[in-house]
Design an enzyme around this catalytic site. Structure first.
Site, mmCIF file in Angstrom:
data_model
loop_
_atom_site.group_PDB
_atom_site.id
_atom_site.type_symbol
_atom_site.label_atom_id
_atom_site.label_comp_id
_atom_site.label_asym_id
_atom_site.label_seq_id
_atom_site.Cartn_x
_atom_site.Cartn_y
_atom_site.Cartn_z
ATOM 1 N N SER A 39 10.691 4.378 -1.528
ATOM 2 C CA SER A 39 11.207 3.679 -0.264
ATOM 3 C C SER A 39 12.287 2.781 -0.430
ATOM 4 C CB SER A 39 10.234 2.522 0.180
ATOM 5 O OG SER A 39 9.018 3.134 0.358
ATOM 6 N N HIS A 71 11.830 8.174 3.743
ATOM 7 C CA HIS A 71 11.731 9.082 2.752
ATOM 8 C C HIS A 71 12.126 10.422 3.257
ATOM 9 C CE1 HIS A 71 8.448 7.130 0.158
ATOM 10 N NE2 HIS A 71 8.675 6.363 1.197
ATOM 11 N N HIS A 97 2.714 10.901 -1.449
ATOM 12 C CA HIS A 97 1.790 9.879 -1.798
ATOM 13 C C HIS A 97 0.177 10.195 -1.684
ATOM 14 C CE1 HIS A 97 5.451 7.558 -0.691
ATOM 15 N NE2 HIS A 97 4.831 6.644 -1.581
ATOM 16 N N TYR A 99 -2.335 8.633 -0.343
ATOM 17 C CA TYR A 99 -2.618 8.237 0.932
ATOM 18 C C TYR A 99 -2.334 9.122 1.987
ATOM 19 C CZ TYR A 99 1.971 6.443 1.720
ATOM 20 O OH TYR A 99 3.401 6.078 1.837
ATOM 21 N N GLU A 100 -1.304 10.259 1.769
ATOM 22 C CA GLU A 100 -1.260 11.284 2.820
ATOM 23 C C GLU A 100 -2.413 11.958 2.870
ATOM 24 O OE1 GLU A 100 2.754 12.765 2.359
ATOM 25 O OE2 GLU A 100 3.340 11.073 1.463
ATOM 26 N N ALA A 127 8.997 0.914 -4.412
ATOM 27 C CA ALA A 127 8.937 -0.361 -3.618
ATOM 28 C C ALA A 127 7.564 -0.967 -3.835
ATOM 29 C CB ALA A 127 9.060 -0.446 -2.077
ATOM 30 N N SER A 215 2.170 4.225 -5.523
ATOM 31 C CA SER A 215 2.656 5.649 -6.167
ATOM 32 C C SER A 215 2.966 5.511 -7.553
ATOM 33 C CB SER A 215 4.387 5.890 -5.388
ATOM 34 O OG SER A 215 5.048 4.877 -5.914
ATOM 35 N N ASN A 238 8.308 -7.667 -1.451
ATOM 36 C CA ASN A 238 7.240 -8.467 -0.635
ATOM 37 C C ASN A 238 6.598 -9.083 -1.618
ATOM 38 O OD1 ASN A 238 5.938 -5.517 -0.175
ATOM 39 N ND2 ASN A 238 4.346 -7.024 -0.303
#
Ligand code: HPA
Length: 276
Positions: A39, A71, A97, A99-100, A127, A215, A238
């Site tokens: 990212s 992406h 990823h 989570y997909e 990120a 990731s 963050n």
């Protein structure tokens, strides 16, 4: 058999096929180093100059179209000349990823393809949320080690791979000699797609984690198991959940990545030739 069926039934054969397609399309028999740009890291790739070749990743065997904004799902080949040395870099813009929900094989297909294409060094960028409060938003941090809270491995069967030096100390030393201000940290792999709760971040800090993201860990393991050396660089986009009281927001994560990308691009360009 379709390209997707091959990926799930014989992932190394799919990676070998994709590597042969890359060699054929680029006219380069063997690449030296691969970079996976996470990212916000896409503009860092632009610092490498104009690519000698670019295609959509999903034109190659086993690659899916990416699901997340920011992406772009491209594969590029670069010729990098620096200090009298020329080498070839393969760059993946975007990644798949866990989570997909497509399982592990698509997540590690890029790095497996890169190793089959000849890459001896795999650079994984991402990120992440900063758990260690000494890390500032926009700061790149070298991954020294990881904790897998997904416990999902790309390997199966009786393959007992040593991970003591997963994030190569040799490479970290070279990168830090280029930029002595770089910090190191322990990265926790969180499946997502939800960000963590404040209580989960407190747990991770207690475990010894500095950074959290969704990731890198499976790719690092897959690359290492095939004999490549791994460098991981996390960009803190963050403060992790519960640290500032602010809510986490994907747009802010992308924007922080873009802002730091120029510095990262310059660092990668000057460092890569020293790694091989
Ligand atoms: N948590 C998990 N993944 C992330 C974060 C985070 O705070 N920031 C960017 N990716």
């Amino acid at each position: 058999m379709t390209s997707t069926e091959l990926l799930y039934s014989d992932p190394l054969a799919a990676a070998t096929a994709a590597a042969a397609e890359i060699a054929q399309r680029t006219g380069v028999a063997s690449h030296d180093v691969a970079l996976v740009m996470g990212s916000g890291w896409v503009t860092a790739a632009d610092a490498l100059g104009a690519p000698a070749y670019e295609c959509d990743a999903h034109e190659l065997t086993g690659f899916f179209a990416p699901a997340v904004e920011g992406h772009s799902g491209k594969v590029r080949s670069y010729e990098i000349t620096e200090g009298g040395k020329t080498l070839r870099a393969l760059v993946f813009l975007g990644r798949t990823h866990l989570y997909e929900g497509k399982g592990m094989e698509p997540v590690v297909h890029g790095v497996r393809t890169a190793v089959k294409a000849g890459c001896k060094v795999i650079i994984l960028t991402n990120a992440c949320g900063g758990i260690n409060t000494s890390f500032k938003v926009g700061q790149p941090v070298l991954i020294r080690d990881h904790i897998s809270l997904t416990a999902a491995s790309p390997l199966s069967g009786a393959t007992f791979v040593d991970l003591t030096d997963l994030y190569s100390k040799r490479i970290r030393t070279i990168v830090k000699s280029e930029d002595s201000s770089l910090a190191e940290g322990v990265y926790v792999h969180w499946r997502g797609p939800t960000y963590e709760t404040p209580a989960e971040i407190a747990m991770m800090r207690t475990m010894g984690a500095d950074l959290v993201g969704m990731s890198t860990v499976p790719e690092a393991i897959a690359a290492h198991a095939l004999g490549a050396e791994v460098l991981g660089i996390s960009l803190v986009t963050n403060a992790a959940a519960g640290i500032t009281g602010e809510k986490l927001n994907h747009e802010e994560v992308i924007a922080a990545g873009k802002a730091a990308a120029d510095r990262m691009g310059a660092l990668l360009k000057s460092t890569i030739p020293k790694l091989i």
